[in-house]
Design a protein around this motif. Sequence first.
Motif, PDB file in Angstrom:
ATOM      1  N   LEU A  28       0.936  -1.121   0.007  1.00 38.59           N
ATOM      2  CA  LEU A  28       0.070  -0.047   0.020  1.00 38.59           C
ATOM      3  C   LEU A  28       0.936   1.183   0.120  1.00 38.59           C
ATOM      4  O   LEU A  28       0.655   2.243  -0.755  1.00 38.59           O
ATOM      5  N   GLN A  81       1.085   4.326  -2.704  1.00 38.88           N
ATOM      6  CA  GLN A  81       0.751   5.827  -2.648  1.00 38.88           C
ATOM      7  C   GLN A  81       1.936   6.476  -2.916  1.00 38.88           C
ATOM      8  O   GLN A  81       1.808   7.683  -3.250  1.00 38.88           O
ATOM      9  N   HIS A 113      -5.880  16.752   0.719  1.00 38.77           N
ATOM     10  CA  HIS A 113      -6.842  16.027   0.432  1.00 38.77           C
ATOM     11  C   HIS A 113      -8.300  16.554   0.812  1.00 38.77           C
ATOM     12  O   HIS A 113      -8.215  17.814   1.627  1.00 38.77           O
ATOM     13  N   SER A 125      -6.396  11.202  -0.029  1.00 40.02           N
ATOM     14  CA  SER A 125      -6.757  10.802   1.498  1.00 40.02           C
ATOM     15  C   SER A 125      -5.495  11.146   2.297  1.00 40.02           C
ATOM     16  O   SER A 125      -4.488  11.633   1.724  1.00 40.02           O
ATOM     17  N   SER A 138      -3.779   9.366   4.065  1.00 43.61           N
ATOM     18  CA  SER A 138      -2.932   8.402   4.049  1.00 43.61           C
ATOM     19  C   SER A 138      -1.830   8.593   2.915  1.00 43.61           C
ATOM     20  O   SER A 138      -0.599   8.514   3.178  1.00 43.61           O
ATOM     21  N   GLU A 139      -2.324   9.132   1.916  1.00 41.69           N
ATOM     22  CA  GLU A 139      -1.296   9.531   0.788  1.00 41.69           C
ATOM     23  C   GLU A 139      -0.312  10.755   0.998  1.00 41.69           C
ATOM     24  O   GLU A 139       0.441  10.784   0.646  1.00 41.69           O
ATOM     25  N   GLU A 199     -12.031   4.775   8.325  1.00 39.38           N
ATOM     26  CA  GLU A 199     -10.689   4.817   7.822  1.00 39.38           C
ATOM     27  C   GLU A 199      -9.578   4.546   8.720  1.00 39.38           C
ATOM     28  O   GLU A 199      -9.859   4.530   9.976  1.00 39.38           O
ATOM     29  N   THR A 200      -8.401   3.798   8.156  1.00 40.66           N
ATOM     30  CA  THR A 200      -7.585   3.270   9.170  1.00 40.66           C
ATOM     31  C   THR A 200      -7.036   3.873   9.815  1.00 40.66           C
ATOM     32  O   THR A 200      -5.863   3.580  10.733  1.00 40.66           O
ATOM     33  N   SER A 250     -10.680   3.269   2.685  1.00 40.52           N
ATOM     34  CA  SER A 250     -10.287   4.857   2.718  1.00 40.52           C
ATOM     35  C   SER A 250     -11.022   5.776   2.430  1.00 40.52           C
ATOM     36  O   SER A 250     -12.168   5.573   2.045  1.00 40.52           O
ATOM     37  N   ASP A 280     -11.717   8.040   0.085  1.00 44.09           N
ATOM     38  CA  ASP A 280     -12.484   7.991  -1.415  1.00 44.09           C
ATOM     39  C   ASP A 280     -13.320   6.767  -1.627  1.00 44.09           C
ATOM     40  O   ASP A 280     -14.036   6.902  -2.427  1.00 44.09           O
ATOM     41  N   GLU A 281     -13.456   6.007  -0.364  1.00 44.19           N
ATOM     42  CA  GLU A 281     -14.412   4.762  -0.541  1.00 44.19           C
ATOM     43  C   GLU A 281     -15.638   4.848  -0.011  1.00 44.19           C
ATOM     44  O   GLU A 281     -16.555   4.048   0.184  1.00 44.19           O
ATOM     45  N   HIS A 282     -15.663   5.739   1.019  1.00 39.27           N
ATOM     46  CA  HIS A 282     -16.849   6.121   1.978  1.00 39.27           C
ATOM     47  C   HIS A 282     -18.254   6.344   1.584  1.00 39.27           C
ATOM     48  O   HIS A 282     -19.006   5.391   1.571  1.00 39.27           O
TER      49      HIS A 282
END
Length: 320
Positions: A3, A7, A33, A62, A64-65, A130-131, A159, A161-163
Amino acid sequence: MCLKFKQFVTILALLVVNGCSLSPEHPLRMAIHQWPGYELFFLARSLGLYDKNSIRLIETASASETSSALRHGIIEAGTLTLDETLNLIQDGVDVHVVLVIDASNGADAVIAKKEISNIASLRGKRIGVETGAVGAIMLDAALQEGKLIANDVTIVPLSFDEHLATWQKGDVDALVTFEPIIAQALEKGGHVLFDSSQIPSRILDVLVVSDDALKNHPDALKQLISGYFAAHDYLAQKPEDALAVIAPRLDSTPESVKSQFNGMVLLNRDQNQKILQGKPARLETLAAELSELMISRDLLQHKPNITNLAEPGFLPQVNK
């Protein structure tokens, strides 16, 4: 491909597309983001307050990125929450906070389907989250409110963007999320079970910068922050015009964006001076308290070094 490497590739591709070199002469590169409080940087850019040769705003999917790009040293600045910043420091990334953007006051929430009337009713249900640490902190606080533990629910890692897509498909019964997803999910039949106004000062959004930014891009940092505050003033003085610029970027309406801003406190110049100045700075005291909470919830492995976290020297009318 792991992952983090994915990213890294994503951010590197964005930099190449935007024409950024990795030479010392490149502009200050800042990753952002989607979050309403961060939109003031884009508003400043739209008002012509940023020299494109000095500042390059890069959109990520996100936090995370953004964190991954900071870890790999391919950007010099990024917008994150305070807890995400603490995770970076724990991992050995030397970053500093030069601006406190906002405090969440309802803009992060746990939303659920209408048939789920309270937190206790989440027992046995699927919760998308989100994690990152914000999701974990919100979920932990909500479960405590409902006298539940993590094993009482099924946690579905998502993530940001999946919500919305996951919510629309009905693959989760509840969602730990933030604006503008909250507003969009409410329009599609959800309701709020718990929000960040119930855990005040726990979730702060900040602008973090690397040592490289402090040393090699001081003028760009001053321009970045002064432009931000000019956009802050523009939003206060000409809200209709400002919201008309911001709304399309959030795939929303000006009325909805105005409501989203009501769920946060945007810190002004004076508030930033008060929270970033001093030894220790108020921000560092808050970070220490948050670190203890995160360690107790296994969100940090050890206490990060926050001695020089706050850097007020780039705020308007503040001398280093």
